[in-house]
Structure formats: structure tokens, C-alpha cells
Scaffold this motif. Structure first.
Motif, mmCIF file in Angstrom:
data_model
loop_
_atom_site.group_PDB
_atom_site.id
_atom_site.type_symbol
_atom_site.label_atom_id
_atom_site.label_comp_id
_atom_site.label_asym_id
_atom_site.label_seq_id
_atom_site.Cartn_x
_atom_site.Cartn_y
_atom_site.Cartn_z
ATOM 1 N N ALA A 184 46.835 113.066 47.745
ATOM 2 C CA ALA A 184 45.406 112.786 47.905
ATOM 3 C C ALA A 184 45.014 111.557 47.099
ATOM 4 O O ALA A 184 44.224 110.714 47.567
ATOM 5 C CB ALA A 184 44.594 113.997 47.463
ATOM 6 N N LEU A 185 45.551 111.428 45.890
ATOM 7 C CA LEU A 185 45.245 110.264 45.073
ATOM 8 C C LEU A 185 45.808 108.997 45.713
ATOM 9 O O LEU A 185 45.132 107.949 45.736
ATOM 10 C CB LEU A 185 45.829 110.458 43.665
ATOM 11 C CG LEU A 185 45.535 109.372 42.635
ATOM 12 C CD1 LEU A 185 44.033 109.152 42.475
ATOM 13 C CD2 LEU A 185 46.164 109.732 41.289
ATOM 14 N N ALA A 186 47.010 109.079 46.262
ATOM 15 C CA ALA A 186 47.598 107.921 46.943
ATOM 16 C C ALA A 186 46.760 107.509 48.145
ATOM 17 O O ALA A 186 46.559 106.308 48.396
ATOM 18 C CB ALA A 186 49.024 108.253 47.384
ATOM 19 N N ASN A 187 46.248 108.478 48.892
ATOM 20 C CA ASN A 187 45.412 108.153 50.048
ATOM 21 C C ASN A 187 44.134 107.443 49.625
ATOM 22 O O ASN A 187 43.687 106.485 50.282
ATOM 23 C CB ASN A 187 45.074 109.428 50.823
ATOM 24 C CG ASN A 187 46.264 110.011 51.553
ATOM 25 O OD1 ASN A 187 47.241 109.309 51.817
ATOM 26 N ND2 ASN A 187 46.220 111.294 51.869
ATOM 27 N N ALA A 188 43.530 107.910 48.533
ATOM 28 C CA ALA A 188 42.301 107.272 48.049
ATOM 29 C C ALA A 188 42.582 105.848 47.582
ATOM 30 O O ALA A 188 41.803 104.922 47.872
ATOM 31 C CB ALA A 188 41.700 108.098 46.924
ATOM 32 N N LEU A 189 43.672 105.652 46.873
ATOM 33 C CA LEU A 189 44.022 104.306 46.411
ATOM 34 C C LEU A 189 44.347 103.392 47.586
ATOM 35 O O LEU A 189 43.967 102.206 47.592
ATOM 36 C CB LEU A 189 45.204 104.376 45.451
ATOM 37 C CG LEU A 189 44.941 105.076 44.117
ATOM 38 C CD1 LEU A 189 46.236 105.205 43.324
ATOM 39 C CD2 LEU A 189 43.887 104.331 43.301
ATOM 40 N N THR A 190 45.042 103.923 48.569
ATOM 41 C CA THR A 190 45.353 103.130 49.757
ATOM 42 C C THR A 190 44.078 102.723 50.480
ATOM 43 O O THR A 190 43.932 101.567 50.933
ATOM 44 C CB THR A 190 46.276 103.925 50.698
ATOM 45 O OG1 THR A 190 47.488 104.254 50.013
ATOM 46 C CG2 THR A 190 46.603 103.118 51.941
ATOM 47 N N SER A 191 43.140 103.650 50.604
ATOM 48 C CA SER A 191 41.859 103.326 51.246
ATOM 49 C C SER A 191 41.156 102.204 50.499
ATOM 50 O O SER A 191 40.612 101.270 51.100
ATOM 51 C CB SER A 191 40.969 104.573 51.303
ATOM 52 O OG SER A 191 41.529 105.572 52.124
#
Length: 337
Positions: A291-298
Motif C-alpha cells: 500500500a505504501l509503494a502504491n501511494a509513493l508510485t502515485s
């Protein structure tokens, strides 16, 4: 002429030591320096351990008003309990030990004793206050929230949208390991991340973080503790603050980022949601590197999202509590005590 009221402020030793930078120390210094402006004479007693706390409490004359940092109070809970019969004790609880997954039963019991016998309890966030009440550690009418203040700083001027910053002691509850796990999952590799904080408190954990960071070919920088202009420069050069905490009462680094209009990606734990009220943040589930990786990617790949979060963060900056607000609340509690 009536002399000003006096409060003994019992704090951990070294609150001015640059090598011991923590949100709690910053908060304690602001209280120490601000209360005289509210008409109080502050007698600061720095203690290195429980024996020092016990000695300070024994030496205080009857009916002395004592404001004691919760960390110091926990070192000598039995002495705090005993002293409450003759002193007016106000505990300043920066965090709740019982909320930490690795908290030991003796530490939890010490916290229980010193909070139950305090005349008043000051907490640094709504979540902490609610937890103290929910766990039966203090009645609601004895709890007051005095949120950390902020001073408006110059806005961040990053060179790159993927310049990330994480500030806090390198510790399991701060979640730097989760941040590294998340960065390893981010598909783009043009980011840079500074993880600033002491490696002295949790040495084994910090050693693992340092070793893991070395695998990122220089994209992760661990400068240790940053203070003063060095810390201010780190905020100025960053595009995003990342707060991957597993436990957090308020988050002084988040408050510092908000004071600069710096957006935040963090975990929805403890007091973090309250600290980012007003927008300018993405919150994810704790202990979830995907979830943290997805937020950073966004953040890194969506220009419209970056524009929106920056605008929200700048607007929220205008409505942050100040340290004057914090000290005024504490002065009111002391007067009532």
C-alpha cells in the motif's frame, strides 16, 4: 506584589543535546521556554534515570506543582504514585507505552500507575487522550490535549518531485524498514530518499536498516541526526515527507512538514490522521509495504495528484496550531491544578 507561580518541570536529561533530538525533547523545550511568557517561573529538573526522578520528587516541598514528562515519570512510577499524596503532579504524556506492540508488562504497569495517580494528564493528541481514557488510565475530565505547535517556515523548494524525506529515530515503531520495502516495490527508480534520525536507540534494528539501505545504490541516504539549518535544508530540498510509522502519537516531523507546506504520505495510525487534517496527505494502512509503494508510485507518476496535494498542504499551513497555543493550553492546566 504577588510573586509569579512556580512549576517544577521534571524532564529526561539532555533535552538540549543535539545528539538526542526527539519530538518529545523539542516539545519540552518549547514548554520550558514559553511558560515564563505566561507568567510562570519554571524550575527545570533534568533526570538521567528513575533514581534521579525519585530524588527530585522527594526534594520538592509539600504542595509543589510538578509538571513531569511521561518518559521520566515512567522511570519512577512508584515514587510518582507516592508523591501524589503531597505534591500536585501533572504528567505530560507524549506517547502511550501500552500502544507499542513490544511493550513489556512492567513498562505498561509503570505507565498505569503514574497516569492513574496524576492530578492532571496532558497529552499531545486527541488519539492519545482517547486511548488513555479507553484503557482506564485516567478519567476524561483529567485529560487535556495540547497539540504540538508549528512555526511557519519557508516553503519547500525541491529540485525533483521524487526527493523523499523521512525523519525520526531509526526504530521499529517508526517503520523505516517498511519504507525500504515499499521503495523496492516502486517501479520507477529515479527517486532519492533521505532517512534522517538517530541510530543509537535501537541499534540492532538500525543496523539492519543501514545494511538494507546500502543495496539501493546510493539512492537512500542516512545522514544520522539532523538539527538546525541542516534539518531545515533537508525539508527545503524535499518534495514529500514519508511517515511509515507503526505507532505514532502525533508526529513532530509531520508538523514540521506541514509548517512548510510539504505534502505527506503516511500511515493511518494513532494521531497521524489528526495531524494531517486539512488535506495535503495520502494515508495508507500500517505495516503494508504494498500500500505504501502504491501511494509513493502515485505521487511520482501523477502530476495532477502532486499539484492537488501541494495546494492542500499550502492551504492547511495557514491554520496550524502555534507553540503559543500549546503553551497557553498547558498554562491553563497548570493554573487549574
Amino acid at each position: 506584589m504577588t510573586p509569579p507561580p512556580v512549576v517544577w518541570f521534571v524532564v529526561p536529561k539532555g533535552i538540549d543535546d543535539p545528539a538526542r533530538v526527539s519530538g518529545g525533547n523539542v516539545y519540552d523545550r518549547e514548554v520550558r521556554d514559553g511558560l515564563p511568557g505566561r507568567g510562570w517561573t519554571v524550575s527545570v529538573v533534568e533526570c538521567a534515570d528513575g533514581a534521579g526522578v525519585a530524588s527530585a520528587l522527594r526534594s520538592a516541598p509539600d504542595a509543589t506543582l510538578v509538571l513531569i514528562d511521561g518518559l521520566a515519570a515512567g522511570w519512577a512510577a512508584a515514587e510518582v504514585e507516592a508523591a501524589a499524596t503531597r505534591l500536585r503532579i501533572v504528567v505530560l504524556a507524549h506517547m502511550l507505552v501500552a500502544a507499542f506492540p513490544d511493550a513489556t508488562e512492567p513498562a505498561i504497569e509503570a505507565e498505569r500507575r503514574m497516569l492513574r495517580h496524576a492530578h492532571r494528564v496532558i497529552v499531545t493528541g486527541r488519539w492519545t487522550g482517547e486511548e488513555v481514557a479507553r484503557r482506564g488510565l485516567a478519567d476524561v475530565d483529567r485529560i487535556t490535549v495540547a497539540a504540538p505547535g508549528a512555526r511557519a517556515e519557508s516553503t519547500a523548494q525541491p529540485e525533483h518531485d521524487a526527493d523523499l524525506l523521512c525523519v525520526g529515530v531509526i526504530a521499529p515503531h517508526k517503520g523505516q524498514d517498511l519504507l525500504l520495502d515499499a521503495l523496492d516495490r516502486v517501479p520507477t527508480k529515479d527517486w532519492r530518499c533521505t532517512i534522517a534520525g538517530s541510530t543509537d536507540s535501537y541499534r540492532e534494528f538500525a543496523a539492519r536498516v543501514v545494511q538494507r539501505a546500502a543495496a539501493f545504490d546510493g539512492r537512500v541516504h542516512l545522514p544520522g541526526v539532523l538539527v538546525g539549518e541542516a534539518l531545515a535544508d533537508a525539508y527545503r530540498r524535499s518534495a514529500l515527507l514519508v511517515a511509515p510509522s507503526r505507532v505514532e502519537s502525533a508526529g513532530m516531523a509531520i508538523a514540521d512538514a506541514r509548517a512548510r507546506g510539504l505534502p505527506v504520505v503516511g500511515t493511518a495510525v494513532g494521531g497521524i490522521p489528526d495531524t494531517v487534517v486539512g488535506g495535503g496527505a495520502l494515508l495508507v494502512l500500517p505495516d503494508d509495504p504494498d500500500a505504501l509503494a502504491n501511494a509513493l508510485t502515485s505521487w511520482m507518476t501523477d502530476p495532477a495528484l502532486r499539484t492537488r496535494l501541494r495546494a492542500e498542504a499550502l492551504r492547511a499551513r495557514e491554520h496550524l496550531p502555534t507553540w503559543d497555543d500549546t503553551v497557553s493550553t498547558i498554562a491553563d492546566v497548570l493554573e487549574a491544578a
